[in-house]
Each structure stands twice: as C-alpha cells, then as structure tokens.
Design a protein around this motif. Structure first.
Motif, mmCIF file in Angstrom:
data_model
loop_
_atom_site.group_PDB
_atom_site.id
_atom_site.type_symbol
_atom_site.label_atom_id
_atom_site.label_comp_id
_atom_site.label_asym_id
_atom_site.label_seq_id
_atom_site.Cartn_x
_atom_site.Cartn_y
_atom_site.Cartn_z
ATOM 1 N N ALA A 78 47.300 -24.085 13.814
ATOM 2 C CA ALA A 78 47.317 -22.939 14.725
ATOM 3 C C ALA A 78 46.296 -23.130 15.846
ATOM 4 O O ALA A 78 45.197 -23.628 15.621
ATOM 5 C CB ALA A 78 47.025 -21.647 13.973
ATOM 6 N N ALA A 79 46.679 -22.721 17.042
ATOM 7 C CA ALA A 79 45.795 -22.835 18.202
ATOM 8 C C ALA A 79 46.110 -21.712 19.172
ATOM 9 O O ALA A 79 47.207 -21.133 19.154
ATOM 10 C CB ALA A 79 45.959 -24.193 18.886
ATOM 11 N N ARG A 80 45.151 -21.415 20.036
ATOM 12 C CA ARG A 80 45.351 -20.385 21.054
ATOM 13 C C ARG A 80 44.984 -20.942 22.420
ATOM 14 O O ARG A 80 44.249 -21.906 22.543
ATOM 15 C CB ARG A 80 44.493 -19.158 20.754
ATOM 16 C CG ARG A 80 42.994 -19.426 20.823
ATOM 17 C CD ARG A 80 42.199 -18.184 20.497
ATOM 18 N NE ARG A 80 40.764 -18.460 20.461
ATOM 19 C CZ ARG A 80 39.836 -17.569 20.109
ATOM 20 N NH1 ARG A 80 40.212 -16.347 19.760
ATOM 21 N NH2 ARG A 80 38.567 -17.902 20.091
ATOM 22 N N PHE A 81 45.528 -20.309 23.445
ATOM 23 C CA PHE A 81 45.273 -20.744 24.808
ATOM 24 C C PHE A 81 43.885 -20.281 25.267
ATOM 25 O O PHE A 81 43.544 -19.104 25.149
ATOM 26 C CB PHE A 81 46.327 -20.180 25.765
ATOM 27 C CG PHE A 81 47.695 -20.764 25.576
ATOM 28 C CD1 PHE A 81 48.004 -22.018 26.068
ATOM 29 C CD2 PHE A 81 48.678 -20.061 24.887
ATOM 30 C CE1 PHE A 81 49.262 -22.565 25.891
ATOM 31 C CE2 PHE A 81 49.943 -20.591 24.709
ATOM 32 C CZ PHE A 81 50.235 -21.847 25.206
ATOM 33 N N ARG A 82 43.111 -21.225 25.774
ATOM 34 C CA ARG A 82 41.840 -20.896 26.416
ATOM 35 C C ARG A 82 42.022 -20.751 27.918
ATOM 36 O O ARG A 82 41.429 -19.879 28.544
ATOM 37 C CB ARG A 82 40.800 -21.991 26.120
ATOM 38 C CG ARG A 82 40.425 -22.117 24.649
ATOM 39 C CD ARG A 82 39.657 -20.902 24.168
ATOM 40 N NE ARG A 82 38.397 -20.733 24.885
ATOM 41 C CZ ARG A 82 37.229 -21.245 24.499
ATOM 42 N NH1 ARG A 82 37.153 -21.968 23.393
ATOM 43 N NH2 ARG A 82 36.135 -21.027 25.197
ATOM 44 N N ARG A 122 46.238 -16.198 28.172
ATOM 45 C CA ARG A 122 44.943 -16.595 27.605
ATOM 46 C C ARG A 122 44.639 -15.767 26.361
ATOM 47 O O ARG A 122 44.757 -14.549 26.365
ATOM 48 C CB ARG A 122 43.835 -16.403 28.639
ATOM 49 C CG ARG A 122 43.797 -17.478 29.710
ATOM 50 C CD ARG A 122 42.648 -17.266 30.654
ATOM 51 N NE ARG A 122 42.793 -16.016 31.384
ATOM 52 C CZ ARG A 122 41.893 -15.556 32.273
ATOM 53 N NH1 ARG A 122 40.791 -16.237 32.500
ATOM 54 N NH2 ARG A 122 42.102 -14.415 32.892
ATOM 55 N N GLY A 123 44.279 -16.455 25.287
ATOM 56 C CA GLY A 123 44.004 -15.797 24.015
ATOM 57 C C GLY A 123 45.210 -15.693 23.114
ATOM 58 O O GLY A 123 45.069 -15.403 21.914
ATOM 59 N N MET A 124 46.400 -15.951 23.636
ATOM 60 C CA MET A 124 47.614 -15.869 22.819
ATOM 61 C C MET A 124 47.803 -17.150 22.014
ATOM 62 O O MET A 124 47.374 -18.228 22.430
ATOM 63 C CB MET A 124 48.835 -15.626 23.710
ATOM 64 C CG MET A 124 48.844 -14.285 24.406
ATOM 65 S SD MET A 124 50.288 -14.075 25.497
ATOM 66 C CE MET A 124 51.632 -14.155 24.315
ATOM 67 N N PRO A 125 48.445 -17.072 20.853
ATOM 68 C CA PRO A 125 48.724 -18.290 20.079
ATOM 69 C C PRO A 125 49.757 -19.158 20.781
ATOM 70 O O PRO A 125 50.665 -18.650 21.463
ATOM 71 C CB PRO A 125 49.254 -17.759 18.751
ATOM 72 C CG PRO A 125 49.762 -16.391 19.054
ATOM 73 C CD PRO A 125 48.898 -15.842 20.150
ATOM 74 N N ILE A 185 43.949 -25.654 24.996
ATOM 75 C CA ILE A 185 44.050 -24.841 23.791
ATOM 76 C C ILE A 185 42.894 -25.144 22.846
ATOM 77 O O ILE A 185 42.253 -26.198 22.939
ATOM 78 C CB ILE A 185 45.393 -25.065 23.061
ATOM 79 C CG1 ILE A 185 45.551 -26.529 22.637
ATOM 80 C CG2 ILE A 185 46.547 -24.613 23.928
ATOM 81 C CD1 ILE A 185 46.768 -26.785 21.767
ATOM 82 N N GLU A 186 42.651 -24.216 21.936
ATOM 83 C CA GLU A 186 41.596 -24.338 20.934
ATOM 84 C C GLU A 186 42.212 -24.177 19.543
ATOM 85 O O GLU A 186 42.954 -23.215 19.294
ATOM 86 C CB GLU A 186 40.531 -23.263 21.152
ATOM 87 C CG GLU A 186 39.461 -23.217 20.080
ATOM 88 C CD GLU A 186 38.565 -22.000 20.198
ATOM 89 O OE1 GLU A 186 37.503 -22.002 19.554
ATOM 90 O OE2 GLU A 186 38.930 -21.050 20.923
#
Length: 227
Positions: free
Chosen positions: A57-61, A76-79, A50-51
């Motif tokens: 807050a973070a999102r999946f890479r 991918r890209g979702m929180p 995650i980033e």
C-alpha cells in the motif's frame, strides 16, 4: 504537452525512466532528495511521488495535473489503488510491494471501459523506486498517463498487464505474489474470495453482541402444553 501526439504515453514513460537512471550515478536506487522537478519538465503533469505506508500500500505525496483531471479532485494523500477498480487492486498491491521490496521497476498497462460520457481509455503507469531520507526504499517516482478524452471524472482502470524489471541488466526480477506483501493466504482471500472475507468479518464480530434485547427475545417461540 499536447505536441507529443499519439505516442505521448510511451515517450513520457521513456523520458521519466531515463531521468531516473540519470540520478542513480552508479547506485541501485537514487534518493528522493535527488529528484528535481526541473529535470522532468515535460513529464511533470503526469508525474507523481508516492510513499509506502504498509505492505502493498502507498499514498500520493505529490501528483501532477493529469492525475487530478482523471480523478476530478486533488489526489495528494489518496491511496494509489484509488485509480484502479476493486477487482484489480489486489494485483496492484502485489506489484507495488515488489517495487519497494526487491527493489525494481514496474510498468503497468491499464484500461477503462466505456460508459455514458466516459469513452474507453488506455493508460500507462510507471513506478521507479526511491530511497527516503532514512535510506530505506519507501518512496517511488512514477507517472500515470492516459490516451484520449477523459470524459466525466473520476476514471478508474482495470489492470490489463504488468511488467516488472530488475534494476540491473541480467538480474531476475521478483515476481508479484500475495506473499510478497507478507499476508500469505489471507491476502488471496482479501483479493478475490468474497466468502472468505465474509467469514472473517463474521468471526471478528459475533452476531450475539450486535443484537438488542428485543431482537434476542423475538427469536424465542412460546410453546403451549397442547403444542
């Protein structure tokens, strides 16, 4: 992956944590570039990176197949909070920020209630901090693994228990709190105070600006002389 049996979640969590420790090589936090998928072959279906995109807050890479099965779509890209029910997202945000800020390790115990075609589920979610190419701790390696039949996706969880651990033995971990995200009392209002949220929204959007001329005229009452 099915050969792990009933102890699968704890074994996957332990394997991923041991791999992360092996990457440190005397450092507090390993680099994102150190992570090699071949080193976590048995945990790969459950693993993610995650980033951090904002405080708490973070999102999946990257995300494994098990996460896709739980959500019923590519994640991918979702929180990260997408996997939790709204009532638990504030708590997740508090915990997640300590992972990046301390930095430290977080181990979450999750559960999803039963419903039609959705059996009761228990799950574990692990966060292990990583440094980005710029040297700041804005990435994390982790895993999400549930026990039992998933049923109909998407499946979302409540946070039953969160355990945070310092990276170094004997060090005191940072306890999750709204202030760790930098929002103070506003964060608490966002988490659970519906009246505060509604009041904030009302202040941000004056009622008069939303009315049409016809709606404003309808609020006036014509009063005759004999009234």
């Amino acid at each position: 992956m099915h050969d792990f049996g009933p102890e699968q979640p704890s074994r996957i969590v332990t394997e991923l944590r041991d791999y992360w420790n092996s990457l440190r090589q005397g450092r507090a936090v390993p680099n994102r570039s150190d992570v090699d998928p071949r080193g976590i072959r048995r945990a790969l279906d459950y693993a993610f990176i995650i980033e951090r995109i904002a405080p708490g807050a973070a999102r999946f890479r990257l995300a494994g197949r098990h996460l896709i099965d739980l959500m019923g779509m590519e994640v991918r890209g979702m929180p990260v909070c997408s996997f939790l029910n709204p009532a638990s997202r504030g708590q997740l945000s508090d915990v997640l920020e300590t992972v990046f800020k301390a930095p430290q390790i977080a181990d979450l115990h999750l559960q999803a209630g039963s419903d039609y075609a959705r059996p009761h589920l228990k799950a574990r979610m692990l966060f292990l901090p990583l440094k980005s190419d710029l040297g700041d701790v804005t990435r994390a390696l982790g895993c999400l693994i549930s026990e039992g039949d998933i049923g109909i996706a998407p499946r979302r969880f409540d946070l039953a228990h969160a355990e945070v651990n310092a990276i170094f033995d004997g060090a005191k971990p940072m306890q999750p709190s709204p202030s760790a995200r930098g929002f103070g009392e506003e964060a608490q209002g966002w988490r659970g105070n519906k009246a505060t949220r509604e009041r904030t929204q009302a202040q941000a959007t004056p009622a008069a600006s939303a009315e049409t001329p016809e709606e404003r005229r309808a609020r006036f009452k014509v009063i005759g002389r004999d009234s």
